[in-house]
Write an enzyme that holds these catalytic residues in place. Structure first.
Site, PDB file in Angstrom:
ATOM      1  N   GLU A 217      26.871  28.471 -33.893  1.00 60.74           N
ATOM      2  CA  GLU A 217      28.031  27.869 -33.228  1.00 60.74           C
ATOM      3  C   GLU A 217      27.959  28.252 -31.756  1.00 60.74           C
ATOM      4  O   GLU A 217      28.378  29.344 -31.375  1.00 60.74           O
ATOM      5  CB  GLU A 217      29.328  28.411 -33.859  1.00 60.74           C
ATOM      6  N   CYS A 251      35.110  27.617 -26.349  1.00 58.15           N
ATOM      7  CA  CYS A 251      33.849  26.862 -26.421  1.00 58.15           C
ATOM      8  C   CYS A 251      34.082  25.364 -26.307  1.00 58.15           C
ATOM      9  O   CYS A 251      33.224  24.636 -25.824  1.00 58.15           O
ATOM     10  CB  CYS A 251      33.129  27.179 -27.717  1.00 58.15           C
TER      11      CYS A 251
HETATM   12  P1  NAD Z   1      29.491  37.946 -27.092  1.00 60.63           P
HETATM   13  O1  NAD Z   1      28.863  38.555 -25.874  1.00 60.63           O
HETATM   14  O2  NAD Z   1      30.699  38.543 -27.664  1.00 60.63           O
HETATM   15  O3  NAD Z   1      28.321  37.869 -28.190  1.00 60.63           O
HETATM   16  C1  NAD Z   1      28.542  37.268 -29.442  1.00 60.63           C
HETATM   17  C2  NAD Z   1      27.966  38.156 -30.511  1.00 60.63           C
HETATM   18  O4  NAD Z   1      26.563  38.240 -30.358  1.00 60.63           O
HETATM   19  C3  NAD Z   1      28.501  39.586 -30.471  1.00 60.63           C
HETATM   20  O5  NAD Z   1      28.922  39.957 -31.750  1.00 60.63           O
HETATM   21  C4  NAD Z   1      27.310  40.393 -30.007  1.00 60.63           C
HETATM   22  O6  NAD Z   1      27.303  41.682 -30.551  1.00 60.63           O
HETATM   23  C5  NAD Z   1      26.156  39.586 -30.535  1.00 60.63           C
HETATM   24  N1  NAD Z   1      24.900  39.808 -29.826  1.00 60.63           N
HETATM   25  C6  NAD Z   1      24.732  40.056 -28.507  1.00 60.63           C
HETATM   26  N2  NAD Z   1      23.425  40.207 -28.229  1.00 60.63           N
HETATM   27  C7  NAD Z   1      22.751  40.070 -29.386  1.00 60.63           C
HETATM   28  C8  NAD Z   1      21.364  40.105 -29.753  1.00 60.63           C
HETATM   29  N3  NAD Z   1      20.418  40.327 -28.860  1.00 60.63           N
HETATM   30  N4  NAD Z   1      21.038  39.887 -31.053  1.00 60.63           N
HETATM   31  C9  NAD Z   1      22.002  39.655 -31.961  1.00 60.63           C
HETATM   32  N5  NAD Z   1      23.320  39.576 -31.679  1.00 60.63           N
HETATM   33  C10 NAD Z   1      23.688  39.790 -30.404  1.00 60.63           C
HETATM   34  O7  NAD Z   1      29.850  36.444 -26.862  1.00 60.63           O
HETATM   35  P2  NAD Z   1      29.273  35.425 -25.833  1.00 60.63           P
HETATM   36  O8  NAD Z   1      27.867  35.071 -26.193  1.00 60.63           O
HETATM   37  O9  NAD Z   1      29.628  35.806 -24.445  1.00 60.63           O
HETATM   38  O10 NAD Z   1      30.247  34.215 -26.269  1.00 60.63           O
HETATM   39  C11 NAD Z   1      30.529  33.200 -25.447  1.00 60.63           C
HETATM   40  C12 NAD Z   1      29.698  32.004 -25.869  1.00 60.63           C
HETATM   41  O11 NAD Z   1      30.036  31.672 -27.209  1.00 60.63           O
HETATM   42  C13 NAD Z   1      29.970  30.786 -25.043  1.00 60.63           C
HETATM   43  O12 NAD Z   1      28.758  30.118 -24.787  1.00 60.63           O
HETATM   44  C14 NAD Z   1      30.835  29.950 -25.966  1.00 60.63           C
HETATM   45  O13 NAD Z   1      30.803  28.580 -25.703  1.00 60.63           O
HETATM   46  C15 NAD Z   1      30.283  30.297 -27.303  1.00 60.63           C
HETATM   47  N6  NAD Z   1      31.275  30.064 -28.325  1.00 60.63           N
HETATM   48  C16 NAD Z   1      31.032  29.113 -29.253  1.00 60.63           C
HETATM   49  C17 NAD Z   1      31.986  28.838 -30.211  1.00 60.63           C
HETATM   50  C18 NAD Z   1      31.748  27.800 -31.272  1.00 60.63           C
HETATM   51  O14 NAD Z   1      32.457  27.847 -32.262  1.00 60.63           O
HETATM   52  N7  NAD Z   1      30.802  26.889 -31.111  1.00 60.63           N
HETATM   53  C19 NAD Z   1      33.175  29.550 -30.227  1.00 60.63           C
HETATM   54  C20 NAD Z   1      33.376  30.522 -29.259  1.00 60.63           C
HETATM   55  C21 NAD Z   1      32.417  30.793 -28.319  1.00 60.63           C
END
Ligand code: NAD
Length: 466
Positions: A217, A251
């Site tokens: 997602e 998102c």
């Molecule tokens: P975040 O930094 O909280 O990371 C998300 C998760 O990924 C965390 O639990 C983190 O621990 C894990 N993570 C980080 N690095 C990792 C790695 N190397 N390996 C495995 N897991 C790892 O969140 P973010 O990425 O800043 O979230 C924002 C993004 O999420 C935006 O691009 C947003 O559009 C997207 N998003 C999508 C949806 C959807 O439903 N499609 C919903 C919300 C956010």
């Protein structure tokens, strides 16, 4: 509390063993688990809202209650109402030759096993628990890795899951990126990850080692098409909502807007007027802060660079003058970062492109968005957008509210992700949809066993016609 990879493996093994000893939880067991999610949410609402506000710097309790608690409870209620029907085996019609043999075919959903949920910070409760609803409805065990960017909420999630669920039913692993990296290397039966595209690629590589199926997602740049038939007041009001709700850290927030050059000034006037009537900019009781300094700086850099690269920057002035008012960047040069990066905050990029064919061509230059918003009155135009683009969702004359319907699939396509969940789609996504064939009273294999006769050859040809 951060966990070692040893502990992760122990937690995982407990979940896996419990899955092996249960295999196919009854409807009653699944309903009980779903009700416990609901109780965990509603009995601790104040604590959840406090933790969220602490993590964001400030987050309106009303917004948290609606966006994280109510939405998650709605998903539970939807599953409670429908699970009995989702669990029924679906009869499939075999082709005539098998039917004549008396064969019967079905599809029945079985749990996959242990599902990993990796969730982000922007709606830290809903984006951990909404997948959990689908995962438990499908009869699985779940292991959650919540975001390190919202430590208070993640710690509360770990504590409350421990109170409402046995450790071998649902487990939580808090911790930094090193924990996340070890977590996605576990041999799950499925992983759902919500977050950014770069990390998704790492996860795919790690998951490939164990052939773990993934639901990704992701985010991206969701466009708003403003048609010549669009009501600008309605468009501006709804786009402003999309940029202020959770401070645009959504998102499915509208990222950029495509509008005819001659309608730009009228639109900006309506946007200003919409902003004046909302007291949700940062600093008011109903606002949400940018989650941390790194993200604030990222947004400021995007705007400053856009301005340096020929963009016109307009800061909307609202009821509550504060550090972060809705900011618009119009027509920055192509090389400005804001054209390619997901904004994820209260900044709106506008491109003065009015012709629908050109709007569609602009959208199609980049990877498929999570959602495309069309504002206008023309069904024919809306159909063109549907047929000539690709995206996870498609919305006419509104933003974000598609998520309010648990009966719609949620997810992206291409760059915005893969797989869909929520409602029956989530139930199927986290199920092993098994093909079941029960042979009939005629021995079909006898017919295709050599030596082949003329009757065999005739029937073989006939089968192509039925
Ligand atoms: P975040 O930094 O909280 O990371 C998300 C998760 O990924 C965390 O639990 C983190 O621990 C894990 N993570 C980080 N690095 C990792 C790695 N190397 N390996 C495995 N897991 C790892 O969140 P973010 O990425 O800043 O979230 C924002 C993004 O999420 C935006 O691009 C947003 O559009 C997207 N998003 C999508 C949806 C959807 O439903 N499609 C919903 C919300 C956010």
């Amino acid at each position: 509390m951060s966990v070692s990879s040893n502990n992760l493996e122990l937690q995982f093994k407990a979940l896996r063993n419990a899955y092996y000893s249960e295999r196919f939880p009854s409807l009653a067991t699944r309903l009980d688990r779903l009700r416990r999610i609901r109780a965990m949410l509603s009995e601790n609402e104040a604590a959840w809202c406090d933790a969220l506000s602490q993590d964001f710097g400030y987050r309106s309790a009303d917004q948290s209650s609606f966006a994280d608690i109510t939405t998650s409870i709605k998903s539970v209620n939807h599953a409670l109402k429908n699970l009995k029907f989702w669990m029924k085996a679906e009869r499939r019609t075999p082709d005539l030759s098998l039917r004549m043999s008396g064969a019967k075919t079905y599809v029945e959903a079985f749990p996959k096993g242990v599902v990993g949920i990796v969730s982000p910070w922007n709606f830290p409760i809903n984006l951990a628990l909404s997948p959990l609803v689908s995962v438990l409805a499908a009869g699985n065990r779940a292991f959650i890795k919540p975001s390190e960017a919202t430590p208070a909420t993640s710690a509360l999630l770990e504590k409350l899951i421990g109170q409402y669920f046995a450790a071998d039913e649902v487990s939580v692993a808090c911790g930094d990126v090193d924990v996340a990296q070890a977590f996605v290397k576990l041999p799950f039966d499925h992983i759902i990850y919500t977050g950014g595209e770069t990390v998704a690629k790492y996860i795919m590589r790690d998951a490939a080692e164990n052939l773990v199926p993934l639901t990704l997602e992701l985010g991206g740049k969701s466009p708003v098409i403003v048609s010549s038939s669009a009501d600008l007041k309605v468009t501006a009001k709804r786009v402003a909502f999309g940029k202020y709700f959770n401070a645009g850290q959504i998102c499915i927030a509208p990222d950029y807007l495509l509008i005819a050059p001659e309608r730009l000034d009228a639109f900006l006037k309506e946007l200003q007027s919409a902003v004046e009537h909302t007291d949700s900019s940062q600093g008011s009781a109903d606002s949400v802060s940018i989650v941390n300094e790194r993200h604030r700086q990222r947004l400021e850099n995007l705007v400053a660079e856009g301005e340096n690269k020929e963009g016109r920057v307009i800061k909307m002035s609202g009821l509550n003058q504060s550090a972060y008012q809705l900011t618009v960047v119009v027509n920055p040069a192509d090389e400005a970062g804001i054209n390619g990066a997901e904004i994820f905050g209260p900044v709106l990029l506008i491109k003065t492109i009015g012709d629908l064919s050109q709007q569609i061509a602009y959208i199609n230059q980049s990877s498929h968005p999570l959602v495309i918003y069309y504002f206008g009155r023309s069904e024919a135009e809306f159909r063109r957008v549907a047929n000539e683009t690709s995206s996870g969702g498609l919305v006419k004359n509104d933003v974000i509210f598609q998520y309010a319907n648990d009966d719609l699939p949620f997810g992206g396509v291409g760059g915005s992700g893969m797989g869909k969940y929520r409602g029956v789609y989530g139930f199927k996504e986290f199920s092993n949809n098994r093909a079941i064939y029960k042979s009939g009273f005629i021995d079909v294999s006898g017919f295709v066993t050599p030596p082949y006769s003329d009757v065999f050859r005739m029937v073989n040809k006939l089968m192509r016609k039925i």
